[in-house]
Design an enzyme around this catalytic site. Sequence first.
Site, PDB file in Angstrom:
ATOM      1  N   GLY A   1       0.875  -1.189   0.000  1.00  0.00           N
ATOM      2  CA  GLY A   1       0.000   0.000   0.000  1.00  0.00           C
ATOM      3  C   GLY A   1       0.898   1.219   0.000  1.00  0.00           C
TER       4      GLY A   1
ATOM      5  CG  HIS B   1      -2.166  10.000   2.097  1.00  0.00           C
ATOM      6  ND1 HIS B   1      -3.227   9.647   1.301  1.00  0.00           N
ATOM      7  CD2 HIS B   1      -1.883  11.282   1.807  1.00  0.00           C
ATOM      8  CE1 HIS B   1      -3.574  10.680   0.547  1.00  0.00           C
ATOM      9  NE2 HIS B   1      -2.774  11.689   0.835  1.00  0.00           N
ATOM     10  CB  VAL B   2      -0.175   5.101   6.168  1.00  0.00           C
ATOM     11  CG1 VAL B   2       0.627   4.495   7.305  1.00  0.00           C
ATOM     12  CG2 VAL B   2      -1.389   5.849   6.725  1.00  0.00           C
TER      13      VAL B   2
ATOM     14  CG  ASP C   1      -0.786   0.912  -4.278  1.00  0.00           C
ATOM     15  OD1 ASP C   1      -0.808   1.494  -3.184  1.00  0.00           O
ATOM     16  OD2 ASP C   1      -1.822   0.749  -4.981  1.00  0.00           O
TER      17      ASP C   1
ATOM     18  CB  THR D   1      -5.016  -2.111   6.745  1.00  0.00           C
ATOM     19  OG1 THR D   1      -3.968  -2.009   5.780  1.00  0.00           O
ATOM     20  CG2 THR D   1      -6.364  -1.918   6.071  1.00  0.00           C
TER      21      THR D   1
ATOM     22  NE  ARG E   1      -3.859  10.180  16.426  1.00  0.00           N
ATOM     23  CZ  ARG E   1      -4.417   9.390  15.515  1.00  0.00           C
ATOM     24  NH1 ARG E   1      -5.182   8.378  15.888  1.00  0.00           N
ATOM     25  NH2 ARG E   1      -4.225   9.619  14.230  1.00  0.00           N
TER      26      ARG E   1
ATOM     27  CG  HIS F   1      -6.025   1.694  16.474  1.00  0.00           C
ATOM     28  ND1 HIS F   1      -5.556   2.820  17.080  1.00  0.00           N
ATOM     29  CD2 HIS F   1      -6.046   1.974  15.145  1.00  0.00           C
ATOM     30  CE1 HIS F   1      -5.325   3.739  16.157  1.00  0.00           C
ATOM     31  NE2 HIS F   1      -5.618   3.261  14.974  1.00  0.00           N
TER      32      HIS F   1
HETATM   33  N1  APR Z   1      -2.947  -4.365  -2.719  1.00  0.00           N
HETATM   34  C1  APR Z   1      -2.075  -3.352  -2.562  1.00  0.00           C
HETATM   35  N2  APR Z   1      -2.432  -2.067  -2.385  1.00  0.00           N
HETATM   36  C2  APR Z   1      -3.740  -1.809  -2.341  1.00  0.00           C
HETATM   37  C3  APR Z   1      -4.727  -2.803  -2.473  1.00  0.00           C
HETATM   38  C4  APR Z   1      -4.277  -4.139  -2.671  1.00  0.00           C
HETATM   39  N3  APR Z   1      -5.124  -5.148  -2.823  1.00  0.00           N
HETATM   40  N4  APR Z   1      -5.938  -2.210  -2.363  1.00  0.00           N
HETATM   41  C5  APR Z   1      -5.732  -0.891  -2.165  1.00  0.00           C
HETATM   42  N5  APR Z   1      -4.398  -0.659  -2.156  1.00  0.00           N
HETATM   43  C6  APR Z   1      -3.697   0.610  -2.000  1.00  0.00           C
HETATM   44  C7  APR Z   1      -4.371   1.771  -2.696  1.00  0.00           C
HETATM   45  O1  APR Z   1      -4.102   1.740  -4.082  1.00  0.00           O
HETATM   46  C8  APR Z   1      -3.724   2.962  -1.996  1.00  0.00           C
HETATM   47  O2  APR Z   1      -2.570   3.411  -2.677  1.00  0.00           O
HETATM   48  O3  APR Z   1      -3.665   1.015  -0.626  1.00  0.00           O
HETATM   49  C9  APR Z   1      -3.326   2.410  -0.626  1.00  0.00           C
HETATM   50  C10 APR Z   1      -4.034   3.092   0.539  1.00  0.00           C
HETATM   51  O4  APR Z   1      -3.588   4.393   0.592  1.00  0.00           O
HETATM   52  P1  APR Z   1      -4.505   5.636   1.042  1.00  0.00           P
HETATM   53  O5  APR Z   1      -5.807   5.552   0.348  1.00  0.00           O
HETATM   54  O6  APR Z   1      -3.686   6.855   0.885  1.00  0.00           O
HETATM   55  O7  APR Z   1      -4.808   5.334   2.570  1.00  0.00           O
HETATM   56  P2  APR Z   1      -3.867   5.686   3.820  1.00  0.00           P
HETATM   57  O8  APR Z   1      -4.188   7.030   4.344  1.00  0.00           O
HETATM   58  O9  APR Z   1      -2.458   5.347   3.497  1.00  0.00           O
HETATM   59  O10 APR Z   1      -4.441   4.614   4.890  1.00  0.00           O
HETATM   60  C11 APR Z   1      -4.263   3.238   4.686  1.00  0.00           C
HETATM   61  O11 APR Z   1      -4.034   2.772   7.024  1.00  0.00           O
HETATM   62  O12 APR Z   1      -4.292   4.148   8.862  1.00  0.00           O
HETATM   63  C12 APR Z   1      -4.896   3.168   8.055  1.00  0.00           C
HETATM   64  O13 APR Z   1      -7.274   3.657   8.204  1.00  0.00           O
HETATM   65  C13 APR Z   1      -6.157   3.700   7.373  1.00  0.00           C
HETATM   66  O14 APR Z   1      -6.898   1.564   6.614  1.00  0.00           O
HETATM   67  C14 APR Z   1      -6.260   2.765   6.216  1.00  0.00           C
HETATM   68  C15 APR Z   1      -4.789   2.458   5.870  1.00  0.00           C
END
Ligand code: APR
Length: 309
Positions: free
Chosen positions: A10, A13-14, A34, A120, A152, A176
């Site tokens: 993934g 952002h995180v 990703d 996640t 936090r 959490h």
């Molecule tokens: N395989 C790999 N990557 C994936 C898949 C998958 N099957 N499905 C979605 N993604 C990727 C998306 O393409 C995206 O780039 O996961 C990424 C998620 O990034 P963001 O939408 O920016 O989410 P983010 O803020 O990083 O949060 C991710 O962490 O803190 C937790 O609640 C939050 O569950 C969320 C996770």
Amino acid sequence: MKKKKVSIIGAGHVGASTAQLLALYGISDVVLFDIVEGMPQGKALDLSEACPLWNSSSSVIGTNDYADTAGSDIIVVTAGIARKPGMSRDDLLKTNADVVSAIGLGIAKGSPDAVIIAVTNPMDVMAHLLFKTTGFPHHRVMGMGGVLDAARFSTFVAWELKVSPGAVNSVILGGHGDQMVPMPRFTTVNGVPITELISEDRIKALVERTRNGGAEIVSLLKTGSAYYAPAASTIAMVKAILFDEKRPLPAACYLSGQYGVDGLYVGVPAILGAGGVEKIIELKLNEKEREAFAKSTAAVAGLVKIINL
Ligand code: APR
């Protein structure tokens, strides 16, 4: 010595913020995975081009192929959808469960000795899911939320007392989620419990703000959820494991009898080192704390049941 390898599943952002910190501090080589084509490759190239300025020798690559994650020492799972305003972490459950199950199957074979950190949400459940789908021993699969919740709480305590945030050591138990259990009795500033330093009413307010910490940011950002502190929290865990620090950190761990819980991932203080979760620290809870912990644990168990784990 060969650099350690950390894969991040993934590259949102995180994930990207975590990759940035790994490269900036030169902690490890980094693989950003990703499903979106081109995006992890683009972010990895951008980060690689920052490395000369950081005097970092980390290699950063982006990929859509699990094969590139093979031989990872740690795999951080951040893939899924993030919370939108009004959405609880638990609303994310079903969507993210499908995503994370597929990831568990994708990463296990190539990195059979890795430690896995679930980020996640709902994070405790996703840790459980990764434990099941990878078949790894439970001490090598954990969830990140406790470090973030504790950070936090430390922030709000530090603001209240006008002291450096690093001087605050917070303890948080439970899932959490909105039912997390900040533990003022065990939360200290240079060893002094905050119950000696802050009034009961104010502590209550700080606990409440911590419980809503994620939602507060979601409602400000409007288009996503927190990522700087989640990434920093993940890095604290990655360092504890890669450098075998034996560091006490609050993590979502698989309990097998500790705190009277059996067969469930929930947040507890643990010693993290090269073996992953090396020891779970059992605190003596009072009646009120036990009740709050039981409530939080029941909430996690309810979610686990929904996805039939
Ligand atoms: N395989 C790999 N990557 C994936 C898949 C998958 N099957 N499905 C979605 N993604 C990727 C998306 O393409 C995206 O780039 O996961 C990424 C998620 O990034 P963001 O939408 O920016 O989410 P983010 O803020 O990083 O949060 C991710 O962490 O803190 C937790 O609640 C939050 O569950 C969320 C996770």
